[in-house]
Each structure stands twice: as C-alpha cells, then as structure tokens.
Design an enzyme around this catalytic site. Structure first.
Site, PDB file in Angstrom:
ATOM      1  N   LYS A  11     -29.280  -8.788 -22.892  1.00  0.00           N
ATOM      2  CA  LYS A  11     -28.481  -8.432 -21.900  1.00  0.00           C
ATOM      3  C   LYS A  11     -28.527  -8.839 -20.764  1.00  0.00           C
ATOM      4  O   LYS A  11     -28.859  -9.981 -20.463  1.00  0.00           O
ATOM      5  CB  LYS A  11     -28.379  -6.898 -22.009  1.00  0.00           C
ATOM      6  CG  LYS A  11     -28.061  -6.090 -23.167  1.00  0.00           C
ATOM      7  CD  LYS A  11     -26.913  -5.998 -23.593  1.00  0.00           C
ATOM      8  CE  LYS A  11     -26.292  -5.437 -24.948  1.00  0.00           C
ATOM      9  NZ  LYS A  11     -25.076  -5.767 -25.466  1.00  0.00           N
ATOM     10  N   ARG A  25     -27.528 -16.035 -21.604  1.00  0.00           N
ATOM     11  CA  ARG A  25     -27.252 -15.177 -22.827  1.00  0.00           C
ATOM     12  C   ARG A  25     -26.755 -16.196 -23.901  1.00  0.00           C
ATOM     13  O   ARG A  25     -25.895 -17.129 -23.602  1.00  0.00           O
ATOM     14  CB  ARG A  25     -26.399 -14.157 -22.149  1.00  0.00           C
ATOM     15  CG  ARG A  25     -26.919 -13.343 -21.126  1.00  0.00           C
ATOM     16  CD  ARG A  25     -26.268 -12.204 -20.800  1.00  0.00           C
ATOM     17  NE  ARG A  25     -25.718 -11.574 -21.850  1.00  0.00           N
ATOM     18  CZ  ARG A  25     -25.142 -10.331 -21.681  1.00  0.00           C
ATOM     19  NH1 ARG A  25     -24.411 -10.243 -20.561  1.00  0.00           N
ATOM     20  NH2 ARG A  25     -24.870  -9.313 -22.660  1.00  0.00           N
ATOM     21  N   LYS A  49     -15.356   0.018 -18.380  1.00  0.00           N
ATOM     22  CA  LYS A  49     -15.519  -1.454 -18.142  1.00  0.00           C
ATOM     23  C   LYS A  49     -14.919  -2.141 -19.473  1.00  0.00           C
ATOM     24  O   LYS A  49     -14.168  -3.176 -19.349  1.00  0.00           O
ATOM     25  CB  LYS A  49     -17.066  -1.771 -17.910  1.00  0.00           C
ATOM     26  CG  LYS A  49     -17.175  -3.122 -17.674  1.00  0.00           C
ATOM     27  CD  LYS A  49     -18.680  -3.550 -16.943  1.00  0.00           C
ATOM     28  CE  LYS A  49     -19.894  -3.441 -17.772  1.00  0.00           C
ATOM     29  NZ  LYS A  49     -19.873  -4.318 -18.979  1.00  0.00           N
ATOM     30  N   ASP A  91     -25.898   0.533 -24.054  1.00  0.00           N
ATOM     31  CA  ASP A  91     -26.196   0.315 -22.888  1.00  0.00           C
ATOM     32  C   ASP A  91     -26.795   1.432 -21.979  1.00  0.00           C
ATOM     33  O   ASP A  91     -27.021   1.467 -20.745  1.00  0.00           O
ATOM     34  CB  ASP A  91     -24.446   0.170 -21.831  1.00  0.00           C
ATOM     35  CG  ASP A  91     -23.946  -1.108 -22.442  1.00  0.00           C
ATOM     36  OD1 ASP A  91     -24.486  -2.160 -22.673  1.00  0.00           O
ATOM     37  OD2 ASP A  91     -22.678  -0.948 -22.420  1.00  0.00           O
TER      38      ASP A  91
HETATM   39  C1  S3P Z   1     -19.408  -4.371 -24.466  1.00  0.00           C
HETATM   40  C2  S3P Z   1     -20.178  -4.360 -25.881  1.00  0.00           C
HETATM   41  C3  S3P Z   1     -21.613  -4.308 -25.797  1.00  0.00           C
HETATM   42  C4  S3P Z   1     -22.106  -3.889 -24.286  1.00  0.00           C
HETATM   43  C5  S3P Z   1     -21.587  -4.286 -23.253  1.00  0.00           C
HETATM   44  C6  S3P Z   1     -19.761  -4.143 -23.390  1.00  0.00           C
HETATM   45  C7  S3P Z   1     -17.889  -4.607 -24.838  1.00  0.00           C
HETATM   46  O1  S3P Z   1     -22.221  -5.450 -25.978  1.00  0.00           O
HETATM   47  O2  S3P Z   1     -23.454  -3.980 -24.001  1.00  0.00           O
HETATM   48  O3  S3P Z   1     -21.636  -3.778 -21.741  1.00  0.00           O
HETATM   49  O4  S3P Z   1     -17.096  -4.464 -23.898  1.00  0.00           O
HETATM   50  O5  S3P Z   1     -17.444  -5.154 -25.900  1.00  0.00           O
HETATM   51  P1  S3P Z   1     -22.419  -5.958 -27.404  1.00  0.00           P
HETATM   52  O6  S3P Z   1     -21.692  -4.896 -28.402  1.00  0.00           O
HETATM   53  O7  S3P Z   1     -21.918  -7.331 -27.651  1.00  0.00           O
HETATM   54  O8  S3P Z   1     -23.906  -5.565 -27.743  1.00  0.00           O
END
Ligand code: S3P
Length: 686
Positions: free
Chosen positions: A340, A113, A11, A313
């Site tokens: 989250k 958020r 993702k 995650d």
């Molecule tokens: C993500 C960073 C994470 C993660 C999210 C995807 C990203 O968040 O929890 O699902 O793609 O940069 P944070 O790094 O902001 O905690």
C-alpha cells in the site's frame, strides 16, 4: 454531549466519478466530491488529457462535459499520479483503449508499488507498456489502441486491478470476463451499470465472477452524490469507541456499501457498540446512512484472509483499536498491506512496538496484545495518510503522548483531519485556539494567529537541498515550514491557468498579481498552497510550471507580492523558512540565520537524484552543473530577491555531509541561537 460530524467524500467513488464523467457523452453532475490530493491528481491528469475539469471545491456541484469513450487527447506532459495508486491503475485501464501514448509517474511511494498486476492483463488485451525505470514500476509509458476481449483470473482480490480491466473493456469496446479470488469493492461495477454498460456480478464460493458483456459506444452522463468515505469515518469512529470523544459520535451520510464495511462485523465481535441507520439508497447509487458510536470495552478477535478485502484500508485503525482492546487480536491473510502507500504491516508493527505495545509482525499480518497503559513516543508515518491518522487517534486519547512526523500526509484522503480530531476529542466546554465556530470540517482553515515565535531562515543556492532540509528541521523543531519556492510556483500555476500569454507577464502590476486567489493555509507543519478553494499539489511540479517559474521569479511586481505573503507567514511565528533573501530582506530580525551551500557538482548530483535520473552519469552531472552555475549567476545578480548571505548568517557547507548530518548541523546552530526552551526537539504534530 454527543458530537455529530460528516467526513469528506468517498475517495474511491470520487476517482471513478471523475473518470466516467470524462468519458461520458454530455454533462455529468457530481456532488460531495473529495477535494483531497488523490482525486486532485486524477482531475489534473484528465485536464492534461483534454477534459475541462473545473477546480474541485468542497460542497459545490461539479459539472464535467465528457469527451466520449475514446475522446482523450495525447497529453503534452508527463502524467503525475502523485501518491494515488487508484489514479495510476485506473488511468492505465482508461488509456489502454485510447489511440495515444502517455507517460505516467508518481511520488516516491507510488513508484515503489507494483504495476505489473495491471500491465500484464492489459498487455494481453493489446496495450503496450515500456517501464522507464524499474520493471513493473512507474514511471512507465503506455501506448493504447484497439484492444481484444479478455478472460482473466485475477491473482489478487483488488478493486484497482478489477476496475482497470473493466475500464479498458469500456474504452476498448470489448467484453471482459474476470474471476476475482475474493470480494473487493464494487463501486466501478455499480457506476458502469449506471452509465449504461451491461454488466453482471455473481459470487462463486470464495470467488467473484464479473462480466462486462457490452459497453455502449456512448456512456450516459452521471448524476451522483458522493457519500462520506467509510474509510475516513473509521478514524472518528475509533476515537469514539476508545472513549476519546465524550459520550460518543454520530457520523452522518457515510457510504455503507457492503464491500466497504467489513470493519463493522469485526468490531461487533470485539464488543463495540455501534448503531447503523441505513438511509434509502438512491437508484443505481451507493447505500449511505448514519453511524452512532458509543465508548465500548473492546476485546480482541481474529481477522482472517477472506475478511481482508472488505476492510483493506481499515487495518491501521483496527490495529490501533486492538492495542487498546482486552486480550489478543490476530490479523492474517493481509500481505497485500505490504504494497500500500507504505508497507503498512511493517509500519504498524514498528510504531506500535516503539510506543510500548506488545506486537508480533507476521509475514501476512499482526498479532497485537491490547493494554491500557499510557503510550508515549514519536510515530514515523512513512508518509502514509492512514498510518498518520490511525496514530493520530491513539495520540488523542487521554494519557497518551504521541507525536506524528508527517501530519500533512492526511491531505491525500482527509483534508481537515487534525481539526476534526481536535474538535471531536475536546471535552465539552473547552474552547480551542483559533476555533471559528464554523462547521465545515472539510475545509482547510486559514493560518491561526499564534503570536510571534522564533523565525529560523535557511537561504542558499539552487540545489543545495535547502527546501527538504528546512522541512525536516521544521519537523524536528515542531515549527511550521515556509517554502518560498512553492509560493513562486503557486503564482506560476495561477498565471498559466489565467490564460494570459507569458510574454505579457512582465507588464503585470502587484495588484494584477493580487487579483489571483493564491493563498497559503496552514496544514499541520506546512503551508498548503491554494488557488481559490483548490489545494495545489502535483501542479506545482508540472513541466509547464518548471518551464516558467524562473521567469515569474524575475517579474518586477513579484517582489512586493511575495514579501507580503512571506512576512504574513512570519507573523504566525515558530517558522523555518527557506529562500534566497530571507535573512537579508524578508526577516532581517530572524532569530537564527543559516546559509546552506554545497559544491556545484554535488548539487548537480542531488538534483539528478531528485528528478529520478542517474546521479553517477558524468555527462548528465556536467550538464546539470553548468545549468546550476548559470542559475547561480542569475540568482546572485537579479534585482528581485537576489541570493545573498546575511552578514551574521552561519554558513553550513553540506558537500560532505549526509542529509542527517546537515539537519543536525543546522539544529545545532538553532539550539545555540534560540535555546532549547523555544526549539523543542522532537516535534509535536503542530
Ligand atoms: C481502492 C482499492 C483498494 C484500496 C484503495 C482504493 C479503489 O486497493 O486499498 O485505497 O479505489 O479501487 P486494492 O483493491 O487494489 O487493494
């Protein structure tokens, strides 16, 4: 027998590939992109900003011609990030350096958020922000433009924040120096280096120093293969560790970037038997490989603050593993999980405890005592994909009986999750209902033939809340929800995207409409609207669709088109449908018919609330009520699908009922008409 499987594309990498391809000069090629709802939101916003992004199709190569670092166009609509925090935060960074104004919003979860962590440093760089509802939250308006350099210490280790600031450095053409209190995922740094940016990363004790020293005026196009998402792979991996997948599982082509695989050393401490086979990493790309996972006798462990960014995650799935491990698992330093997609610490503690697991919720973590006893109960996933999937795994284990209330939430990051789970947890030799033998685990399957079950219809005027009510009634009954309005909206999307001018639509015949590849596929307890291979999500609620959907509903050819699809859904059985003429025309033989009404002022208030506007402003309520009255008149008199109460329908007046009371009233009618045998309460995840 060992099951082999692949999981959908990463993702995080999918979002970044879309964004950088859009900003590059020339044509980028992306293979293996995730087609889930989160990257769909990014793609749809890029389209609104003038980038030609083709539909995201699983397993197909995506080619995007970039518009240049500052080539985005002012959007003609509000940019809806849906459930995706990555879309919102990275997009704010991208927009900060563009000379344009835009408004970003998101779904209810995303609007809760925190965004200030991004808007504060971007304001220092020179971007301007105006929150349109609560301070520091979406929706907010951004005005981008020339930016200054930034030297900044991040308050949290967050890849989304770090990436937003680096991307602002790129679109603003200015240096950015960051000090991060931890090591969050580094996909942005890797990809920026691959498109020609000068960037350094140096660890300093417990902090990470990242410097973007120069961004070129033109970025090189990308050529990337998106590996399988480690965070998605963690679910079948957990299933296999807990003995739920026969002799074990081999997960192929999984991204193994060390900033993402922090779960592996933790699992090793827990006694997990996992073999990691790293493939040869492509130049400038992301490491990937295979994971071979065997059923293991897990023991509890301690997970502390510095480990959290590397498994941010994976805490939901880790909590579920801990519930089945011997001894106590203690997770601390994880307060970031409270902001989250849901408050994940709260959601995990409440659901584990409801199922009978000994759990203590700390301000920054969880203490979980593992046990082997059967777990039974209903999980409230709070709309959070990873909570739904973690408990899905627990529910797939022999001896447990767990239902999950929001199965469709998995579409955000793991389309096909439930099918994968069923397949991976099925003992060898037991065929599954509707198993096509097809190996594409990612694709959504067409509706299964399940035989005719009870059909419940809820008709009613606009704003009566019939769609949300029907969805909830369906959920409680374990039936599937048919949202007729979404079908009209999907067709509207198709017509808008076809480029035919709206003035020409009234002349379209039913076979013209059938030529558009609009389909419904079953996705858990709902139907997902598809256009070709693309799942329609936020597009269904775009302002363009809002503006044209009632004209589409009045098209003469629409009647037959819609009827075919609604009746097809009815053949699959066990359905709760909502619409205007389901009880009179579409399903005259429905087992239970409800006509849902409410006073027009109350309906106006509910509409305003749905749109995020003030439901207590008398002026706004009066204007909305006038619109609804006009709409009622049209709906009752139109030739196509006119609003009509079936003679035998049971009228429910929701004016003075709470949502819960309204749902209960309808369930009461259903129980009386259908009986408790067919209308199971509560629901299973089917
Ligand atoms: C993500 C960073 C994470 C993660 C999210 C995807 C990203 O968040 O929890 O699902 O793609 O940069 P944070 O790094 O902001 O905690």
């Amino acid at each position: 027998m060992t099951t082999e499987l692949r999981v959908p594309g990463d993702k995080s990498i999918s979002h970044r590939a879309l964004l950088l391809a859009a900003l590059a000069a020339g044509e980028s090629r992306i293979r293996g992109i995730l087609t889930g709802e989160d990257p769909q939101a990014t793609a749809s916003i890029l389209r609104a900003l003038g980038v030609r992004v083709p539909p995201l199709v699983a397993d197909a190569e995506l080619r995007i011609t970039g518009v240049g670092v500052r080539g985005l166009r002012a959007p003609g609509r509000i940019l809806d990030c849906a459930n995706s925090g990555t879309t919102a935060r990275l997009m704010l960074g991208v927009l900060a350096g563009q000379e344009l104004e835009a408004t970003l919003t998101g779904d209810e979860s995303l609007r809760r958020r925190p965004m200030r962590r991004v808007t504060d440093p971007l304001s220092r760089m020179g971007a301007r922000f105006e929150p349109l509802a609560a301070p520091g939250r979406l929706p907010l308006r951004i005005a981008g433009g020339p930016l200054h350099a930034l030297d900044y210490r991040l308050p949290v280790a967050s890849a989304q924040l770090k990436s937003a600031l680096l991307l602002a450095g790129v679109t603003g053409g200015v240096p950015v120096r960051l000090l991060e209190p931890g090591f969050s995922r580094d996909h942005t740094e890797r990809m920026l280096a691959a498109v020609g940016c000068a960037l350094t990363s140096s660890p300093e004790r417990d902090a990470n120093r990242v410097r973007l020293t120069a961004a070129p005026a033109a970025l090189d196009p990308l050529d990337v293969v998106v590996p399988g998402d480690f965070s998605s792979a963690a679910f079948p991996l957990a299933l296999a560790l807990l003995g739920g997948a026969g002799e074990g599982i081999v997960l192929r082509g999984i991204g193994l970037n060390p900033t993402r695989t922090g779960l592996l050393p933790v699992l090793q401490r827990m006694n997990a038997r996992i073999e990691v086979e790293i493939g040869s990493a492509p130049e400038g790309g992301e490491p990937a490989g295979d994971l071979i996972v065997h059923a293991s006798d897990l023991t509890g462990t301690h997970v502390e603050r510095q480990e959290i960014p590397g498994l941010i995650d994976e805490v939901p799935v880790l909590a579920v593993l801990a519930a089945r491990a011997r001894g106590v698992t203690r997770i601390t330093g994880a307060e970031e999980l409270r902001v989250k997609e849901s408050d994940r610490l709260g959601a995990l503690a409440a659901n584990l405890s409801n199922l009978g697991v000994e759990v203590e919720e700390l301000p920054d973590g969880l203490v979980i005592e593992g046990a082997g006893r059967p777990l039974t109960g209903a999980v409230e996933a709070r709309g959070d994909h990873r909570i739904a999937m973690a408990f899905g795994v627990l529910g797939a284990l022999a001896g447990n009986a767990i239902t999950v209330d929001a199965p469709a939430a998995v579409g955000v990051s793991y389309p096909g999750f439930w099918e994968m789970l069923e397949r991976a947890s099925r003992p060898a030799g037991r065929p599954s209902v509707g198993d096509s033998g097809e190996d594409d685990l990612e694709s959504a399957r067409p509706v299964r033939e399940r035989g005719r079950g009870p059909v419940i219809v809820i008709d009613g005027p606009a704003g009566s809340g019939k769609s949300t009510t029907a969805r909830e009634v369906a959920r409680r009954l374990g039936f599937r929800h048919l949202d007729s309005g979404a079908l009209y909206r999907a067709l509207t999307c198709a017509l808008l995207e076809s480029g035919r001018p709206p003035e020409s639509w009234p002349a379209l015949t039913e076979s013209d409409l059938n030529a558009h590849p609009v389909r419904m596929v079953a996705a858990g307890s709902a139907f997902r609207m598809m256009l070709g291979a693309r799942a329609l999500t936020t597009e269904l609620r775009s302002p363009e669709v809002d503006a044209h959907v009632s004209a589409v509903a009045r098209l003469p050819a629409v009647r037959g088109w819609l009827l075919d699809r609604q009746r097809q859904a009815g053949k699959e059985g066990s359905l709760v449908g909502d619409g205007r003429d389901l009880g009179t025309v579409v399903f005259p033989d429905a087992e239970a018919k409800i006509f849902l009404v409410a006073d027009v002022t109350e309906r106006a208030r509910r509409r305003l609330r749905d749109k995020g506007r003030d439901p207590d402003s008398d002026g706004a309520v009066a204007a909305e009520a006038a619109r609804l009255r006009a709409r009622d008149r049209i709906d009752a008199t139109r030739g196509i699908a006119p609003l009509k109460k079936a003679a035998e329908a049971f009228e429910v007046d929701g004016t003075r009922l709470s949502f819960e009371e309204q749902v209960e009233a309808i369930l009461g009618v259903v129980r009386a008409r259908v009986g408790d045998r067919d209308a199971r309460v509560p629901t299973s995840r089917e």
